[in-house]
Design a protein around this motif. Structure first.
Motif, PDB file in Angstrom:
ATOM      1  N   GLY A 104       2.535  -3.043   8.185  1.00 47.67           N
ATOM      2  CA  GLY A 104       3.644  -2.248   7.688  1.00 47.67           C
ATOM      3  C   GLY A 104       3.453  -1.449   6.427  1.00 47.67           C
ATOM      4  N   LEU A 105       4.080  -1.912   5.346  1.00 45.69           N
ATOM      5  CA  LEU A 105       4.078  -1.168   4.088  1.00 45.69           C
ATOM      6  C   LEU A 105       2.679  -1.062   3.496  1.00 45.69           C
ATOM      7  CD1 LEU A 105       5.845   0.266   2.001  1.00 45.69           C
ATOM      8  CD2 LEU A 105       6.168  -1.945   0.859  1.00 45.69           C
ATOM      9  N   ALA A 106       1.875  -2.106   3.660  1.00 47.73           N
ATOM     10  CA  ALA A 106       0.507  -2.064   3.128  1.00 47.73           C
ATOM     11  C   ALA A 106      -0.274  -0.935   3.781  1.00 47.73           C
ATOM     12  CB  ALA A 106      -0.196  -3.401   3.368  1.00 47.73           C
ATOM     13  N   LEU A 110      -1.580   2.608   2.062  1.00 46.79           N
ATOM     14  CA  LEU A 110      -3.019   2.859   2.085  1.00 46.79           C
ATOM     15  C   LEU A 110      -3.320   4.346   2.275  1.00 46.79           C
ATOM     16  CD1 LEU A 110      -5.927   1.844   2.165  1.00 46.79           C
ATOM     17  CD2 LEU A 110      -5.598   1.289   4.592  1.00 46.79           C
ATOM     18  N   LYS A 111      -2.492   5.031   3.034  1.00 51.10           N
ATOM     19  CA  LYS A 111      -2.751   6.438   3.351  1.00 51.10           C
ATOM     20  C   LYS A 111      -2.718   7.334   2.103  1.00 51.10           C
ATOM     21  CE  LYS A 111      -0.796   5.573   7.909  1.00 51.10           C
ATOM     22  NZ  LYS A 111       0.255   5.927   8.894  1.00 51.10           N
ATOM     23  N   PRO A 112      -1.668   7.279   1.278  1.00 47.93           N
ATOM     24  CA  PRO A 112      -1.709   8.100   0.053  1.00 47.93           C
ATOM     25  C   PRO A 112      -2.790   7.659  -0.916  1.00 47.93           C
ATOM     26  CG  PRO A 112       0.282   6.760   0.128  1.00 47.93           C
ATOM     27  CD  PRO A 112      -0.345   6.662   1.469  1.00 47.93           C
ATOM     28  N   ARG A 113      -3.192   6.380  -0.862  1.00 51.52           N
ATOM     29  CA  ARG A 113      -4.277   5.939  -1.740  1.00 51.52           C
ATOM     30  C   ARG A 113      -5.616   6.514  -1.288  1.00 51.52           C
ATOM     31  NH1 ARG A 113      -1.295   0.209  -2.215  1.00 51.52           N
ATOM     32  NH2 ARG A 113      -0.182   0.663  -4.155  1.00 51.52           N
ATOM     33  N   TYR A 147      -0.768   4.385  -7.627  1.00 54.09           N
ATOM     34  CA  TYR A 147      -2.188   4.663  -7.430  1.00 54.09           C
ATOM     35  C   TYR A 147      -2.454   5.336  -6.081  1.00 54.09           C
ATOM     36  CZ  TYR A 147      -2.208   1.428 -11.319  1.00 54.09           C
ATOM     37  OH  TYR A 147      -1.934   0.806 -12.515  1.00 54.09           O
ATOM     38  N   GLY A 148      -1.443   6.005  -5.573  1.00 55.60           N
ATOM     39  CA  GLY A 148      -1.600   6.826  -4.370  1.00 55.60           C
ATOM     40  C   GLY A 148      -1.222   8.240  -4.757  1.00 55.60           C
ATOM     41  N   ASP A 149      -0.099   8.744  -4.243  1.00 56.44           N
ATOM     42  CA  ASP A 149       0.351  10.063  -4.663  1.00 56.44           C
ATOM     43  C   ASP A 149       0.818  10.036  -6.117  1.00 56.44           C
ATOM     44  OD1 ASP A 149       2.316   8.395  -3.475  1.00 56.44           O
ATOM     45  OD2 ASP A 149       3.703  10.056  -3.228  1.00 56.44           O
TER      46      ASP A 149
END
Length: 248
Positions: A104-106, A110-113, A147-149
């Motif tokens: 789910g949220l993890a 992960l994608k924006p990171r 730490y992503g977007d």
């Protein structure tokens, strides 16, 4: 609001930040949405198109093709160099190296990171800085991935509420189709910001302005937004440090 003065102020901010960092320009993640398009326009106005590089990082099967086309159109309209990198292989390689599960949220975070890493890889290799595309509405409620977007060097539109970004985008010439597109973080198929938040940006911005003025209300939406602001405070601060100097 005097949009001419706002534009000039942001352009000066961009120029000063880039020059003070002794970098050669900026890297921007282009999503095809209004925020990244607006930042791209402002950076080109401030620095010229040779000093702006766009990264388009779709997830095949999730990112709408319309968004990719719009991102390409913005890059080509502005005359900036750009690169398209599908993140699927990187995403799958990470999951296989981790536990192989899509949690789910993890997984969504992960994608924006991954995109943040790609932004910084290119910025470092080109001696550039990463221009963030977050706006004040997103920053205040923590509607971004830590730490992503949220992993950027500076935020040109970070003091503008989302509804104000729409207006600025129209003022500086961002295509109306992009301005009117439903905002989406693109974390999963069919996702929209307002759908996930359960509130329109118009309502959200009105509440956030009231919160900044110190107002208190008991209605459900106000309470929900206030809780978001308070719960996500850690996202807007540098990591806390345990103070021990007085013991040494």
């Amino acid at each position: 609001m005097n949009w001419d003065r706002v534009t000039e102020r942001i352009e000066s901010f961009i120029i000063n930040f880039v020059n003070s960092s002794q970098s050669e320009g900026v890297v921007i993640g282009l999503s095809g949405g209004v925020d990244s398009s607006t930042v791209a326009y402002l950076c080109v106005k401030a620095l010229g198109n040779e000093r702006v590089f766009g990264l388009i990082m779709p997830e095949r099967g999730v990112t709408p093709e319309e968004d990719v086309r719009d991102a390409i159109e913005i890059a080509e309209k502005l005359g900036i160099k750009y690169k398209i990198i599908e993140i699927n292989e990187i995403l799958n390689a990470f999951l296989e190296s981790a536990d192989g599960e899509r949690k789910g949220l993890a997984l969504a975070n992960l994608k924006p990171r991954i995109r943040m890493i790609l932004n910084y890889y290119h910025a470092n290799s080109m001696n550039r800085v990463v221009a963030g595309t977050g706006n004040k509405s997103e920053l205040m409620i923590g509607y971004f991935t830590k730490y992503g977007d949220g992993g950027v060097d500076f935020l040109p539109i970070g003091d503008l509420y989302k509804t104000e970004v729409f207006r600025l985008a129209s003022y500086i010439g961002v295509p109306e189709r992009i301005v009117k597109k439903k905002p989406s973080a693109g974390l999963w198929r069919g996702q929209t910001d307002e759908g996930e938040l359960g509130i329109t940006y118009q309502e959200l911005d009105e509440i956030l302005k009231a919160i900044e003025k110190g107002e208190k209300r008991e209605d459900e939406k106000f309470v929900k937004v206030l809780e978001l602001v308070e719960r996500t405070k850690h996202k807007r601060e540098t990591p806390p440090v345990a103070k021990v100097r007085d013991l040494l």
